[in-house]
Design an enzyme around this catalytic site. Structure first.
Site, PDB file in Angstrom:
ATOM      1  N   GLU A  94      12.007  65.399  24.594  1.00  0.00           N
ATOM      2  CA  GLU A  94      10.836  64.511  25.063  1.00  0.00           C
ATOM      3  C   GLU A  94      10.113  65.195  25.963  1.00  0.00           C
ATOM      4  O   GLU A  94      10.705  65.896  26.891  1.00  0.00           O
ATOM      5  CB  GLU A  94      11.457  63.277  25.374  1.00  0.00           C
ATOM      6  CG  GLU A  94      12.058  62.305  24.414  1.00  0.00           C
ATOM      7  CD  GLU A  94      12.667  61.128  24.798  1.00  0.00           C
ATOM      8  OE1 GLU A  94      12.070  60.562  25.958  1.00  0.00           O
ATOM      9  OE2 GLU A  94      13.553  60.625  24.505  1.00  0.00           O
ATOM     10  N   CYS A 107       5.589  66.404  31.888  1.00  0.00           N
ATOM     11  CA  CYS A 107       7.211  66.491  32.368  1.00  0.00           C
ATOM     12  C   CYS A 107       7.936  66.941  31.290  1.00  0.00           C
ATOM     13  O   CYS A 107       7.698  66.567  30.062  1.00  0.00           O
ATOM     14  CB  CYS A 107       7.758  65.181  32.548  1.00  0.00           C
ATOM     15  SG  CYS A 107       9.396  64.934  32.921  1.00  0.00           S
ATOM     16  N   CYS A 114      22.331  66.352  27.879  1.00  0.00           N
ATOM     17  CA  CYS A 114      22.905  66.514  29.343  1.00  0.00           C
ATOM     18  C   CYS A 114      24.096  66.573  29.543  1.00  0.00           C
ATOM     19  O   CYS A 114      24.814  65.313  29.234  1.00  0.00           O
ATOM     20  CB  CYS A 114      21.975  65.799  30.187  1.00  0.00           C
ATOM     21  SG  CYS A 114      22.133  66.440  32.056  1.00  0.00           S
ATOM     22  N   CYS A 118      25.068  61.268  34.762  1.00  0.00           N
ATOM     23  CA  CYS A 118      24.542  60.195  35.508  1.00  0.00           C
ATOM     24  C   CYS A 118      24.779  58.853  34.789  1.00  0.00           C
ATOM     25  O   CYS A 118      24.052  58.812  33.875  1.00  0.00           O
ATOM     26  CB  CYS A 118      23.048  60.555  35.951  1.00  0.00           C
ATOM     27  SG  CYS A 118      23.112  62.439  37.038  1.00  0.00           S
ATOM     28  N   CYS A 121      21.178  57.064  33.310  1.00  0.00           N
ATOM     29  CA  CYS A 121      20.253  57.899  32.808  1.00  0.00           C
ATOM     30  C   CYS A 121      20.492  57.939  31.247  1.00  0.00           C
ATOM     31  O   CYS A 121      21.692  58.022  30.924  1.00  0.00           O
ATOM     32  CB  CYS A 121      20.593  59.541  33.275  1.00  0.00           C
ATOM     33  SG  CYS A 121      19.373  60.425  32.475  1.00  0.00           S
ATOM     34  N   CYS A 343      12.454  59.479  30.223  1.00  0.00           N
ATOM     35  CA  CYS A 343      13.044  60.466  29.421  1.00  0.00           C
ATOM     36  C   CYS A 343      14.037  59.834  28.815  1.00  0.00           C
ATOM     37  O   CYS A 343      14.963  59.402  29.445  1.00  0.00           O
ATOM     38  CB  CYS A 343      12.828  61.881  29.797  1.00  0.00           C
ATOM     39  SG  CYS A 343      11.413  62.807  29.424  1.00  0.00           S
TER      40      CYS A 343
END
Length: 354
Positions: A94, A107, A114, A118, A121, A343
């Site tokens: 994205e 961005c 990932c 976290c 997220c 995102c």
């Protein structure tokens, strides 16, 4: 006979393109004809200033793929544009274009998924699939600019993925995107966000780049931070802030601290006091005083996390406590609220559909 994978044309620096031209018997000025066109989103086949035989050689040796717009959402509130881009291998990332008075900011994502974990997220749900190449990083900027027909003047590396976990590719991208022959976006107009990879922050401090570093802090102590950010189990708050002090001393570049406010988790006035104390202790010493700026970001609510945004009163109180202790605090304005511009969600929705 096994076919070797083609090199990615968008990942090449001008000097590398010149060297290749010479290796196939072409004058090196051909690179100067090709490089700017690639960065405008023009494929080698369309660069008619190059002879047909040279274009054939390029096609045999290199690949050139811009991300393809798989989905595009435009906010009716503020004109923010969110893209779900499909990469050449079918993976999706994205990018978000935000419109400001000073220009358009994109961005971009640095990884497919990932692995930082976290808790708040959406990007990390499902883990990391792979790193993006320099050309794929650059391609997001080019594709967004080409689709909008407007210049992108600022870049934020705060999309899907941890940029410093993809260090070598990100570093090459930074050199490519600031190249005068290409997009020529100044380093001071680029912000890179990290969740706190201390070794990479220290490495980045030696690179002589004028970018802005944003550190996702989100808590003032190890107990609170480790509960929502697993990276803190490797490098605690004290070690991270010490690295930030070194970064500032070496580069002279102010660091911005990101603090996502989660109701009942990290938004109390007591934690605001603790945050002010720890920032002042580490970053305002007798030897050097670093300007401190904290971006307060009410959490983006994601179904899988169960976290909720702090109320307006709690956000205002948190900011007031920081300001009273000499720390500049701003509450980030939420752009693209009607299109879920944060995102990770578009990609997640697409994954759930397949």
């Amino acid at each position: 006979m096994e076919q070797t994978e083609k090199r990615e044309l968008l990942s090449l620096a001008p000097s590398e393109l010149e060297a290749w031209m010479l290796s196939v018997g072409e004058p090196k000025y051909r690179a100067a004809q090709l490089f700017p066109q690639l960065h405008k989103g023009v494929s080698p086949d369309e660069v008619t200033t190059l002879g047909k035989s040279l274009r054939q050689k390029l096609a045999e040796s290199f690949s050139y793929h811009l991300p393809v717009v798989e989905q595009k959402l435009v906010s009716s509130l503020d004109g923010t544009v969110k893209y779900l881009f499909a990469l050449a291998d079918g993976n999706c990332v994205e990018s978000v274009v935000m419109r400001y008075d000073h220009g358009n900011t994109v961005c971009i994502s640095s990884q497919v998924g990932c692995r930082m974990g976290c808790k708040f997220c959406a990007s990390t749900i499902g883990g990391r699939v792979r790193d993006l190449t320099p050309g794929e990083l650059l391609g997001q900027v080019i594709a967004a600019q080409k689709d909008l027909g407007e210049r992108i003047s600022n870049i934020v590396m705060m999309g899907i993925g941890e940029p410093l976990d993809n260090y070598d590719n990100v570093l090459r991208f930074l050199h490519l995107v600031t190249c005068e022959q290409g997009l020529n976006i100044g380093a001071r107009h680029i912000s890179l966000s990290t969740c706190g990879l201390v070794d990479r922050i220290l490495q980045l401090s030696q690179e002589a780049l004028a970018i802005t570093l944003s550190v996702s802090l989100h808590a003032p102590d190890d107990e609170t931070r480790s509960a929502i950010m697993p990276i803190n189990n490797r490098w605690g708050v004290d070690e991270l802030l010490d690295a930030c002090r070194v970064y500032f001393a070496r580069t002279g570049r102010r660091i911005s601290f990101e603090y996502t406010l989660i109701a009942g988790k990290n938004d109390s006035p007591a934690l605001a006091e603790k945050l002010a104390l720890v920032l002042n202790r580490h970053l305002r010493t007798r030897e050097e005083t670093m300007p401190i700026h904290v971006n307060l970001i009410p959490v983006n609510e994601v179904d899988e996390t169960g976290f909720r945004r702090s109320g307006k009163a709690a956000v205002a109180t948190f900011a007031k406590v920081l300001e009273s202790r000499g720390i500049r605090a701003t509450v980030r304005r939420k752009l693209g609220a009607d299109i879920n511009a944060a995102c990770g969600q578009l990609r997640r929705n697409r994954q759930n559909q397949t």
